[in-house]
Design an enzyme around this catalytic site. Structure first.
Site, PDB file in Angstrom:
ATOM      1  N   CYS A  91       0.824  -1.207   0.000  1.00 10.51           N
ATOM      2  CA  CYS A  91       0.000   0.000   0.000  1.00 10.51           C
ATOM      3  C   CYS A  91       0.863   1.265   0.000  1.00 10.51           C
ATOM      4  O   CYS A  91       1.506   1.559  -0.988  1.00 10.51           O
ATOM      5  CB  CYS A  91      -0.998  -0.054   1.149  1.00 10.51           C
ATOM      6  N   HIS A 142      -3.606  -5.463   1.433  1.00 11.93           N
ATOM      7  CA  HIS A 142      -2.932  -5.739   2.708  1.00 11.93           C
ATOM      8  C   HIS A 142      -3.014  -7.219   3.080  1.00 11.93           C
ATOM      9  O   HIS A 142      -3.864  -7.606   3.895  1.00 11.93           O
ATOM     10  CB  HIS A 142      -3.586  -4.922   3.830  1.00 11.93           C
ATOM     11  N   GLU A 181      -1.233  -8.795   5.073  1.00 10.23           N
ATOM     12  CA  GLU A 181      -0.905  -8.964   6.500  1.00 10.23           C
ATOM     13  C   GLU A 181      -2.140  -8.922   7.391  1.00 10.23           C
ATOM     14  O   GLU A 181      -2.071  -9.293   8.558  1.00 10.23           O
ATOM     15  CB  GLU A 181       0.124  -7.911   6.947  1.00 10.23           C
TER      16      GLU A 181
END
Ligand SMILES: NC(=O)CC[C@H](N)C(=O)O
Length: 233
Positions: A87, A204, A206
């Site tokens: 990002c 994202h 994660e």
């Protein structure tokens, strides 16, 4: 895996990233402040997390790209070191010249925060070996400037060299314009550098690594990296 997570003023996803790296690899990453001119000794993965470095002033990532630590990242990448930018991290990589192209404002000029689907284009890279080619994964996005753009020649080269690793798609893998929510060229969600060691992606992964998050599809990216680095060590 000896990872380093870069921290810039205004970045706010560094803890999510550090937590995931620890969870999946078992190794605690080192947090590295942007003013540092060196990376920790033995670093084998540099991660540039998401957020709002310098309040997104000028353009997202433009100021962070000029930080002292980025010279060390450039030298690390030039030697083949693995770099992952998520990002704001992707924006910083483009602004620093480590990846081609730019991230423009989303097509509808709105910040988009929701889950999207990605098609994994190939599985023979350190950044995708945790998946199968053609696999569809669900991950969140949260950005205002994720509309990837590059000149026609660059886009042709990215496609020809197989450097588009992740593309926006429907739940069943259709990459038609309908599913390209931010207007990115060729539905590009993530690309790698010419040598294949620097990945930038807008979503994202994660944030989808544990059942409690509602989805674990992002785990493959980190598991793949950890497996790759363990083999190399
Ligand atoms: N989640 C993020 O990293 C956001 C990136 C950037 N601030 C944007 O809005 O585009």
């Amino acid at each position: 895996m000896k990872s380093a997570v870069l921290v810039f003023p205004g970045i706010n996803r560094e803890r999510d990233m550090a937590r995931t790296l620890k969870l999946v690899s078992g190794h605690e990453p080192k947090m590295v402040w942007h003013g540092n001119t060196e990376l920790p000794k033995g670093t084998d993965l540099v991660v540039i997390p998401g957020g709002f470095s310098y309040g997104d002033y000028l353009r997202c990532g433009a100021i962070a790209a000029r930080s002292p630590v980025m010279d060390a990242v450039r030298a690390f990448a030039a030697k083949g070191g693995l770099v992952l930018g998520v990002c704001n991290g992707f924006q910083i990589l483009c602004e620093s010249g480590l990846l081609p192209g730019i991230l423009m404002r989303n097509a509808r000029l709105q910040f988009v925060c929701r889950d999207v689907h990605l098609r994994v284009e190939r599985s023979d890279t350190p950044f995708t070996r945790g998946y199968n080619a053609g696999q569809v994964i669900r991950v969140p996005v949260a950005h205002g400037e994720g509309n990837y753009a590059a000149d026609a020649e660059t886009l042709k080269r990215l496609e020809g060299d197989g450097r588009v690793l992740y593309r926006y798609c429907s739940a069943d893998g259709d990459v038609g314009d309908l599913h390209n929510f931010n207007g990115a060229a060729a539905s590009i969600a993530g690309i790698v550098s010419e040598k294949g060691n620097v990945l930038g992606m807008m979503p994202h992964p994660e944030n989808h690594v544990e059942e409690v998050m509602g989805c674990t599809d992002g785990r493959g990216l980190f598991a793949g990296l950890a497996a790759h680095l363990e083999k190399a060590a």
